[in-house]
Design a protein around this motif. Structure first.
Motif, PDB file in Angstrom:
ATOM      1  N   UNK A   4       0.814  -1.254   0.019  1.00 41.72           N
ATOM      2  CA  UNK A   4       0.143  -0.294   0.070  1.00 41.72           C
ATOM      3  C   UNK A   4       0.897   1.194   0.047  1.00 41.72           C
ATOM      4  N   UNK A   5       0.985   2.009  -0.975  1.00 42.36           N
ATOM      5  CA  UNK A   5       1.740   3.129  -1.084  1.00 42.36           C
ATOM      6  C   UNK A   5       0.854   4.344  -1.557  1.00 42.36           C
ATOM      7  N   UNK A   6       1.334   5.687  -0.663  1.00 45.57           N
ATOM      8  CA  UNK A   6       0.726   6.748  -0.658  1.00 45.57           C
ATOM      9  C   UNK A   6       1.075   7.680   0.483  1.00 45.57           C
ATOM     10  N   UNK A   7       0.581   8.726   0.694  1.00 44.67           N
ATOM     11  CA  UNK A   7       0.709   9.769   1.625  1.00 44.67           C
ATOM     12  C   UNK A   7       0.279   9.040   2.944  1.00 44.67           C
TER      13      UNK A   7
ATOM     14  N   UNK B 225       1.363  -7.343   4.175  1.00 46.37           N
ATOM     15  CA  UNK B 225       0.461  -6.290   3.852  1.00 46.37           C
ATOM     16  C   UNK B 225       1.773  -5.047   4.333  1.00 46.37           C
ATOM     17  N   UNK B 226       2.245  -4.554   3.383  1.00 46.74           N
ATOM     18  CA  UNK B 226       3.260  -3.465   3.684  1.00 46.74           C
ATOM     19  C   UNK B 226       2.896  -2.073   3.395  1.00 46.74           C
ATOM     20  N   UNK B 227       3.103  -1.387   4.351  1.00 47.12           N
ATOM     21  CA  UNK B 227       2.311   0.174   4.200  1.00 47.12           C
ATOM     22  C   UNK B 227       3.711   0.859   4.069  1.00 47.12           C
ATOM     23  N   UNK B 228       3.638   2.291   2.904  1.00 48.50           N
ATOM     24  CA  UNK B 228       4.782   3.062   2.983  1.00 48.50           C
ATOM     25  C   UNK B 228       4.235   4.421   2.208  1.00 48.50           C
ATOM     26  N   UNK B 229       4.807   5.460   2.799  1.00 41.90           N
ATOM     27  CA  UNK B 229       4.713   6.716   2.340  1.00 41.90           C
ATOM     28  C   UNK B 229       5.747   7.153   1.451  1.00 41.90           C
TER      29      UNK B 229
END
Length: 317
Positions: A38-41, A163-167
């Motif tokens: 999951x990529x976004x601000x 599930x990886x989260x990144x900004x």
């Protein structure tokens, strides 16, 4: 996966139709990948959507689950990792460090010991759910050893969904990115932005133009900015409202900032000054200097030195 999947959990998500559409397509086609990215601000719904996805895949419709507990590691088949600080023999998240009154001058990271825990967790059979889930917040904060260990795990298909989260996707190891299905998250529209803030009881932020400009469509960022503004001593904000008049003033302000503010507060202050100084001076060089300062702080350069150089090179004309 279950033959019949209830996707109603996603109904609580505001302003991310593309992300939800892609996730539902994977679910309905029964082609769930080994890992999502999951990529976004920050603050635009990645964490909430991760929780909704977990509910959708692992929990039957009739099961009542407090969604806030999904990230607390109370469920035996869910492991939620966050960047940490090393404090003696304990690992503390940023929230834990603040709660313990620990003032840190560096950014937290995801460590090799955490990934080893992840590997052990993923190697065992699920207890309640049909499969296990590992969520990694701020995946761009994996240190080199941890990133390499995670890559090996992603290369070996197991009965665990990652599930990886990144900004900051550009800072995630490209080989990790290539092994995940990318789910993009977008800035919220003005209406969706206002709806979220009102829904969570933070509508007073809508009356602060500076914070709204800084948020750039991220309700979470707006709330964080509001909280940061309240937490930073007013005299520091006042001193930063104009450029230092001479070198002595610049060095004094750098000392004050380094002594008074934690690492996360200093990073936020740079963002705040970019908007404040642009509004006041319209000087591109100041924005560039602040951007360089933020990059240096993120790379764990000595905080006080970063501020001394930045402020000394930003004297009032």
């Amino acid at each position: 996966m279950e033959t019949t999947v209830n996707c109603q959990h996603f109904a609580s998500v505001i302003g991310q139709p593309t992300a939800i559409k892609l996730l539902k397509a994977s679910i309905n086609s029964k082609r769930i990948p080994n890992a999502f990215l999951f990529a976004g601000l920050d603050g635009i719904g990645k964490r909430l959507v991760a929780k909704c996805l977990i509910q959708t895949l692992l929990m039957p419709a009739q099961e009542s689950v407090d969604i806030t507990e999904l990230s607390s590691n109370k469920h035996p088949d869910i492991l939620w990792l966050m960047p940490t600080y090393q404090q003696l023999d304990k690992l503390l998240t940023e929230t834990d460090a603040i709660a313990h009154g620990i003032n840190r001058k560096t950014a937290p990271v995801i460590r090799i010991s955490q990934v080893r825990e992840l590997v052990e967790f993923a190697a065992t059979q699920p207890i309640i759910a049909p499969q296990k889930v590992v969520v990694i917040e701020a995946a761009h904060n994996l240190n080199h050893q941890a990133a390499s260990a995670l890559l090996k795990t992603l290369e070996s298909p197991i009965n665990t969904l990652f599930i990886l989260l990144t900004s900051r996707i550009q800072e995630v190891l490209p080989t990790i990115v290539s092994r995940c299905q990318l789910i993009p998250f977008r800035r919220l529209s003005n209406d969706d932005f206002a709806q979220v803030l009102t829904q969570v009881g933070e509508q007073q932020i809508l009356d602060n133009p500076m914070l709204l400009n800084m948020a750039q469509g991220s309700p979470g960022a707006a709330i964080t900015s509001y909280q940061m503004l309240q937490s930073i001593p007013e005299e520091v904000i006042q001193q930063c409202s104009s450029l230092p008049s001479n070198l002595r003033a610049a060095l004094s302000l750098a000392k004050t900032i380094n002594h008074s503010l934690e690492h996360s507060q200093q990073l936020w202050l740079i963002d705040y000054l970019q908007f404040l100084w642009w509004h006041s001076y319209r000087r591109v060089d100041l924005i560039e200097k602040l951007a360089q300062a933020k990059d240096a702080l993120l790379k764990l350069a000595q905080n006080r030195l970063v501020w001394e150089v930045t402020l000394a090179n930003s004297l009032a004309n």
